[in-house]
Each structure stands twice: as structure tokens, then as C-alpha cells.
Design an enzyme around this catalytic site. Structure first.
Site, PDB file in Angstrom:
ATOM      1  N   CYS A 184      -2.859   8.765   4.548  1.00  0.00           N
ATOM      2  CA  CYS A 184      -2.973   8.276   3.201  1.00  0.00           C
ATOM      3  C   CYS A 184      -4.140   8.839   2.329  1.00  0.00           C
ATOM      4  O   CYS A 184      -4.060   8.854   1.180  1.00  0.00           O
ATOM      5  CB  CYS A 184      -2.834   6.805   3.302  1.00  0.00           C
ATOM      6  SG  CYS A 184      -4.175   6.038   4.172  1.00  0.00           S
TER       7      CYS A 184
ATOM      8  N   GLU B  57       0.936  -1.087   0.146  1.00  0.00           N
ATOM      9  CA  GLU B  57       0.025  -0.007   0.045  1.00  0.00           C
ATOM     10  C   GLU B  57       0.962   1.240   0.207  1.00  0.00           C
ATOM     11  O   GLU B  57       1.580   1.593   0.907  1.00  0.00           O
ATOM     12  CB  GLU B  57      -1.019  -0.111   1.123  1.00  0.00           C
ATOM     13  CG  GLU B  57      -1.947   1.285   1.410  1.00  0.00           C
ATOM     14  CD  GLU B  57      -2.630   1.480   2.508  1.00  0.00           C
ATOM     15  OE1 GLU B  57      -3.182   2.549   2.799  1.00  0.00           O
ATOM     16  OE2 GLU B  57      -2.813   0.436   3.275  1.00  0.00           O
TER      17      GLU B  57
END
Length: 345
Positions: free
Chosen positions: A218, A181
């Protein structure tokens, strides 16, 4: 543990307490899935000795692939770190875990690692089910991914770090998967009717999202796309005032602070492009036009910021294709790369 995480990351106590609840919730979730057993997708085809030819007893189920290397994130010292989702899922699948502690919170990582080791001992499992490595720099991580015993990698972090580990994993004699990720610019499209109807509310919400976690989430919005006009001008003014009114915060690491305070030429060009410009009439092409080398070079310059942030997409041969390769193709007209069979990418 909460106090140590607060001292190392400057994240609020309440936020860390919530993250601890998320961490334990993830562990309990995977425990529930593990006990249910459906994840194994087990099938059984009984033997048919009377058939011609006879069919043997056939059974199939998913099994663990082997030791997994887990790299934690800097902005989630609990839920995406030593005992985070990657560790929980690997252990639930029966894979031993070798976790690499993030240098931004080494003390927190050690405390969590001790808790896991105690749980392993209490459950009567082998000591090698879980290991924790520490150390700054890239050497430890590179050696860990290169080790032939490691069969997969779980990574949460920057695009540059994830791509570096992917390169190490693909260069092994036995390539292994990297479940990463990585960073994203999180583009936001501001449509004209939405700006006209609720532009001020969107601007305030954007400012709140922008500074959430001191801008280190994020989900942080990194790119806005909108049409020039009075509604966008009002949006700029409201968003700028909202951001300016936000209090200063403490970054997770000195490196993140230096990066945020040092604007590259690309960033400065991007900021300059936010200034109001005279609207240009749109041009529509019904077929692709042949691009000259000069046009390709201009496209390369305009896409410089996107190249630094775009998420790679796996193509044939396991090689990543990102904006850098696409821009080179636009400049030169040559294939961006060739796969392992020699075919143009």
C-alpha cells in the site's frame, strides 16, 4: 500455516514469519489495552440527593456496538486478514466478528480461523464470538454487509471494493459505518535541490520501494511530480536502469497480474507524459478565471488518472465526493451532487 501462506501468495517465508510476529503482537497489544480499561473512558458522577433538584447517580462508559464484518487484504494474509488488526480491535471492544476470507489465500484463512475458534473455546466464550465465511465473488460480502445484525465494517483493499461496500452500508435501513483502508497513488514530490544533490540515490531508493512486495504494498509510490531539467533527466535514466535490473516476481493473484499487464488508454497517456518536454514559463493568476466548457473538458481528460485513484472524502449527507464528481462540476458548472437536504454539494 507459514507454508500454506507461502504456497498461496508466493510471499517469501521470512516475510511471512515477520508478518506472523506482527499479527501476534497486535493481538497482545489489544489485550494489554483491554486489561488496562482506560479505553472505556468511564465516568462516575455520584448521586447528590440533598441538591435541589436532586442529582441521580450518573455513570457512562463506552460499550460494544455489536457484530462487526471484517474483510481482509490480499497482500497481508496474516496481519491484515482473518486475525488482523480489525479483528483484534473489534474483539477487544467486545464485538463479535464475522470475517470474510480473501479468495487469494483461502487455506491460510481457514487455518487462522481454526486457531481463533480454538482460542474462543479455550477461553470459555460463546461460539458466536467469531465466524469465518468463504467464497469468491461479491455476493457473500454484499449479503454480509446488508445483514441487519452487522453494526460496522472493517475493510482493507481496493478503492472500488471499499466504495462498493460503503454504498451497500449506506443503503441499509439503518446505515452503518465502514472503516476502510483503500488504495492510494502515494504521490512523491521531487524538489529540484534534492534531485541535484542526491538524485541517483533517490532514484535507486525509489526503484526499491516501487518493487517492494512485487509492487503490491500500500506504500508503493504511484505518482512522481518534478520540474523538467537536466537533474530530472538524469533521475529518469538512473531510475529506469534500476527498475530494469530488478528480477521478475510472482503476483499475489492472476487478477492483479492481468491488471498490471493490461495498460488502459489512460495509463498509456500517463506514460507518454513522462517523456521530456520543453519547459513552459509559469503563469500566475491573482484571481479565479471563469472556465469555459472546453477548458473543463480538458481538465477532465487530464485528471482521468487521478479520478481512478483519489481517496473519497465524506461530505454532507454521507455521500462521497471524489475526482469524478469534481471533474463533472468543472465540465458543466453544475453542482457535483446534492445532499439529503437538497443543498448543492
Amino acid at each position: 500455516m507459514i507454508q500454506r501462506a507461502h504456497a498461496e501468495s508466493a510471499l517469501p517465508i521470512a516475510r511471512l514469519q515477520g508478518e506472523r510476529g506482527r499479527t501476534t503482537g497486535q493481538l497482545r497489544l489489544f489485550a494489554t489495552v483491554l486489561r488496562a480499561g482506560r479505553w472505556q473512558a468511564a465516568t462516575l458522577d455520584s448521586a447528590l440527593p440533598e441538591r435541589t433538584p436532586p442529582r441521580p447517580d450518573l455513570r457512562m462508559q463506552r460499550i460494544a456496538i455489536g457484530p462487526v464484518a471484517v474483510f481482509g487484504a490480499s497482500n497481508f494474509p496474516l496481519a491484515f486478514s482473518v486475525a488482523g488488526g480489525d479483528t483484534a480491535s473489534a474483539l477487544a471492544a467486545g464485538c463479535p466478528v464475522v470475517a470474510k476470507a480473501h479468495p487469494a489465500h483461502p487455506g491460510t484463512s481457514e487455518l487462522v480461523g481454526r486457531a481463533i475458534r480454538k482460542a474462543v473455546a479455550d477461553a470459555g466464550l460463546p461460539e458466536g464470538v467469531f465466524s469465518l465465511l468463504t467464497g469468491a465473488g461479491h455476493t457473500v460480502g454484499t449479503e454480509l454487509v446488508s445483514h441487519p445484525a452487522i453494526q460496522a465494517v472493517g475493510f482493507t483493499g481496493s478503492r472500488s471494493g471499499g466504495l462498493a461496500l460503503m454504498q451497500v452500508a449506506s443503503n441499509r435501513a439503518q446505515p452503518i459505518p465502514v472503516y476502510a483502508e483503500m488504495s492510494s497513488i502515494n504521490p512523491v514530490f521531487l524538489l529540484p535541490e534534492a534531485l541535484s544533490a542526491r538524485g541517483e540515490a533517490i532514484a535507486r531508493d525509489l526503484a526499491d520501494s516501487l518493487v517492494l512486495g512485487v509492487g503490491q504494498f500500500c506504500t508503493n509510490p504511484g505518482l512522481l511530480l518534478a520540474l523538467e531539467g537536466p537533474a530530472l533527466d538524469a533521475f529518469r535514466a538512473t531510475a529506469g536502469a534500476a527498475v530494469s535490473a530488478k528480477p521478475a516476481g510472482i503476483m499475489l493473484t492472476p487478477g492483479i497480474q492481468r491488471a498490471s499487464n493490461t495498460a488502459s488508454p489512460v495509463c498509456r497517456r500517463s506514460q507518454a507524459s513522462l517523456a521530456p518536454q520543453q519547459a513552459r514559463p509559469a503563469r500566475v493568476r491573482t484571481r479565479p478565471a471563469r472556465r469555459s466548457r472546453d477548458h473543463g473538458a480538458a481538465l477532465h481528460r487530464r485528471s482521468a488518472h487521478a479520478r481512478r485513484s483519489v481517496r473519497p472524502v465524506h461530505r454532507a449527507g454521507g455521500l462521497p465526493r471524489c475526482g469524478r464528481h469534481a471533474s463533472r462540476h468543472a465540465r458543466t458548472g453544475r453542482p457535483a451532487y446534492r445532499d439529503r437536504a437538497g443543498r448543492p454539494g
